[in-house]
Scaffold this active site. Structure first.
Site, PDB file in Angstrom:
ATOM      1  N   ASP A 136      18.282 -24.724  -6.080  1.00 55.63           N
ATOM      2  CA  ASP A 136      17.198 -25.630  -6.286  1.00 55.63           C
ATOM      3  C   ASP A 136      16.442 -24.914  -7.710  1.00 55.63           C
ATOM      4  O   ASP A 136      15.723 -24.256  -7.484  1.00 55.63           O
ATOM      5  CB  ASP A 136      16.263 -25.978  -5.294  1.00 55.63           C
ATOM      6  CG  ASP A 136      15.915 -24.524  -4.462  1.00 55.63           C
ATOM      7  OD1 ASP A 136      15.189 -24.669  -3.625  1.00 55.63           O
ATOM      8  OD2 ASP A 136      16.401 -23.409  -4.839  1.00 55.63           O
ATOM      9  N   ASP A 154      16.548 -17.962  -7.459  1.00 55.20           N
ATOM     10  CA  ASP A 154      16.184 -18.470  -6.118  1.00 55.20           C
ATOM     11  C   ASP A 154      17.161 -18.015  -4.980  1.00 55.20           C
ATOM     12  O   ASP A 154      18.292 -17.481  -5.439  1.00 55.20           O
ATOM     13  CB  ASP A 154      16.034 -20.026  -5.968  1.00 55.20           C
ATOM     14  CG  ASP A 154      17.719 -20.575  -6.069  1.00 55.20           C
ATOM     15  OD1 ASP A 154      17.925 -20.379  -7.342  1.00 55.20           O
ATOM     16  OD2 ASP A 154      18.272 -21.099  -5.160  1.00 55.20           O
TER      17      ASP A 154
END
Ligand SMILES: Cc1cc(Nc2nc(/C=C/c3ccccc3)nc3cc(N4CCN(C)CC4)ccc23)n[nH]1
Length: 268
Positions: A136, A154
């Site tokens: 994401d 991430d």
């Protein structure tokens, strides 16, 4: 490659860099080499309580084998009774989210945005070749290296910056693709959608489908209900129109993104 068995005693811990849902991230320095890293601490209790232990293993397994200039390195990991520690590359220029808030009108010039988007597209091509999807890529999860280069940082965790603008615990819904809103499985093409949402947010200063009500955001996503301010160039609008497409199959392939005129306009 987990060559050496690490432990907390190998590191001097520095300042806290950010606060995550499962634990915090600290600056740290390996004592012998004086090499500076970021140490991400996950509390086992929280990880098991939220039943994400398998996700942690998967993320560590994937991340430790990735080698790309625009993907943050995971050098190793270790654990003690209470915590799991991830030894991560230190990105000295902070998060793209912070950099965005510092810009005049809180948005980047088109040339800078095109450089970020090109870096991300090349990282996503690499990830897709390794069958890794759905990183994401929102501004909170993107870090900047010492030359200001972008790094996808991430582990699939929703990390909350100390003063993060989005307060939903599971991370923002602004980046959800139509197929995810309608509960379908996501394919690699979800990353192309997110690239479009990010491109819009960097150019305009807020996400295309933002709304106070989550249900309204979902409706806007499914109806592709977004407006383009008139300062956005025609070339940028053209590329956005090829990324923000409801049908996943019709989104512009990443290889085509890399050669789009808007992406390479800063060349000349
Ligand atoms: C994993 C990692 C982080 C990292 N570097 C940094 N992370 C975070 C904020 C991190 C964070 C972590 C969890 C949740 C939210 C944010 N903030 C940072 C802020 C930094 N500064 C120094 C440079 N200034 C321009 C901005 C503030 C530098 C590095 C940072 N390198 N590797």
């Amino acid at each position: 490659s987990q060559k050496k068995a690490w432990s907390l005693s190998n590191f001097d811990i520095g300042r806290m860099l950010g606060r995550g849902k499962f634990g915090n991230v600290y600056m740290a320095r390996e004592k012998e080499s004086k090499f500076v890293v970021a140490l991400k601490v996950l509390f086992k209790k929280q990880v098991f309580a939220d039943n994400v232990e398998h996700q942690v293993r998967r993320e560590i397994e994937i991340q430790s084998h990735l080698r790309h200039p625009h993907i943050l390195r995971l050098y190793g990991y270790f654990h003690d009774n209470e915590r799991i520690y991830l030894i991560l590359e230190y990105a000295p220029e902070g998060t793209l989210f912070k950099e965005l808030t510092k810009q005049p009108n809180r948005r980047f010039p088109e040339k800078q945005t095109s450089i970020y988007i090109k870096s991300l597209a090349s990282a996503l091509i690499y990830l897709h070749e390794k069958e890794v999807i759905h990183r994401d890529i929102k501004p909170e999860n993107l870090l900047l290296g010492h030359k200001g280069e972008l790094k996808i940082a991430d582990f699939g965790w929703s990390v909350q910056e100390p003063n993060s603008r989005r307060h939903t615990l599971c991370g923002t819904v602004d980046y959800l693709s139509p197929e995810m809103v309608s509960g379908k499985t996501h394919t690699k093409s979800v990353d192309i959608w997110c690239l479009g949402v990010l491109m819009y947010e960097l150019l305009v200063g807020y996400a295309p489908f933002v709304d106070r009500e989550i249900k309204e955001t979902y409706k806007k996503i499914l109806k592709l209900d977004y407006k383009l301010p008139d300062y956005v160039s025609k070339a940028a609008a053209h590329l956005l129109g090829k990324l923000l497409v409801v049908n996943p199959e019709e989104r512009l392939p990443l290889e085509r993104v890399m050669i789009h005129p808007w992406i390479n306009a800063h060349k000349n």
